[in-house]
Enzyme design. Sequence first.
Site, PDB file in Angstrom:
ATOM      1  N   ARG A 161      -6.862 -22.705 -42.041  1.00  0.00           N
ATOM      2  CA  ARG A 161      -7.651 -21.514 -41.661  1.00  0.00           C
ATOM      3  C   ARG A 161      -9.110 -21.618 -42.135  1.00  0.00           C
ATOM      4  NH1 ARG A 161      -3.204 -20.729 -39.443  1.00  0.00           N
ATOM      5  NH2 ARG A 161      -2.256 -18.683 -39.156  1.00  0.00           N
ATOM      6  N   SER A 233      -1.650 -11.972 -38.854  1.00  0.00           N
ATOM      7  CA  SER A 233      -1.511 -12.097 -40.311  1.00  0.00           C
ATOM      8  C   SER A 233      -2.727 -11.490 -40.980  1.00  0.00           C
ATOM      9  CB  SER A 233      -1.458 -13.564 -40.728  1.00  0.00           C
ATOM     10  OG  SER A 233      -0.422 -14.222 -40.080  1.00  0.00           O
ATOM     11  N   GLU A 328      -6.989 -12.788 -44.566  1.00  0.00           N
ATOM     12  CA  GLU A 328      -7.409 -13.773 -43.577  1.00  0.00           C
ATOM     13  C   GLU A 328      -8.356 -13.095 -42.594  1.00  0.00           C
ATOM     14  OE1 GLU A 328      -4.603 -15.154 -40.521  1.00  0.00           O
ATOM     15  OE2 GLU A 328      -6.201 -16.497 -40.010  1.00  0.00           O
TER      16      GLU A 328
END
Length: 332
Positions: A161, A233, A328
């Site tokens: 990520r 998420s 995130e």
Amino acid sequence: MKDYSNYSLLKHNTFGMDVKAKRYVEYNSEEELQQLILTLEGDVLHIGGGSNLLFKDDYAGTVLHSAILGIELTDENEDEVLVRVGAGVVWDDFVAWAVARGYGGVENLSLIPGEVGASAVQNIGAYGAEAKDVIALVEAVDLQSGEKRCFGVAECDYAYRQSIFKKGLRGKYAITYVTYRLQKHPVLKLEYGNIKAMLADKANVTIADVRQAIIDIRNAKLPDPKVQGNAGSFFMNPVVSHEKFLSLQKDYPQMPFYEVEGGVKIPAGWMIEQCGWKGKSLGRAGVHDKQALVLVNLGGATSEEIITLCNTICCDVKEKFGIDIHPEVNLV
Ligand code: EPU
């Protein structure tokens, strides 16, 4: 080109925050972007599908959005194709395009919300695959000078990520095209979770079957933003040292984990569930009842409510497991 003042971003963030941008511009080509750069004043935020964003307030600068479209096969050999895709193409439209032609490499990334440009910024990943595994080249325009620059995959500094576009070059470039390297003779990735089990009764499994299995898994686990605001998420999965992992494993022998470079990744969703948060809520902000990594807008939640829930969960996870977890989702 679309150029609006005082523009509602409601349709541009999947959390469903009704905030406004002072200016909102959607451009259709690199040339339009380069022209537009000359007119930019103040803060600039480049968005994609708005599926990884939480707006805390109205945005007092300019929000940019790419409508650069097109999927073009630019090169091929016996084994591979190179496909150049406009940053504004909906990610899953590109995956469907590739799967329909039998080109492998992105089928495990089926149904991830968002657009192609963001795939290269976020290094999107799911079910044992990551964008970095298939990205060959990223084309971008410098948001200050308007100059074009091409980044080879090594220059993008990809990790879980993460990319150079989220770190050293954060906010500095707008991605205009991404070229992906896909396989003509796909090697299936079936190791993650229950994909193999779901396909056990199929004789000759194809990438179309894998795509369908992943669509089914995602639909069963993840809330549809059109029905309930969310940004997938909300937290990243933390990576801890082997030492920390072994001490935790003594207390929680059933804890899921993945060995990764530099340590052991512990699913934050599992820890949040262990803290008792799955399916629970604070005000109008909730924790999804089928996947605790996902925070949802139960209807009319303010960003403060979401952030309060986020902070409370982080504190509880820290207290129970001694691990810091981090969003995130980008808080703007
Ligand atoms: N788990 C629980 N309870 C939960 C959620 C998860 O116990 O509420 C456990 C699962 O049983 C499993 C493990 O945690 O043993 C991992 O769960 P899952 O496979 O659902 O994946 P994840 O680590 O929670 C990541 C990605 C997802 C991606 C899935 C599948 C991140 C931040 N998220 O979630 O990506 O779809 O893996 O590959 O890495 C997204 O980024 O928006 C996203 C949905």
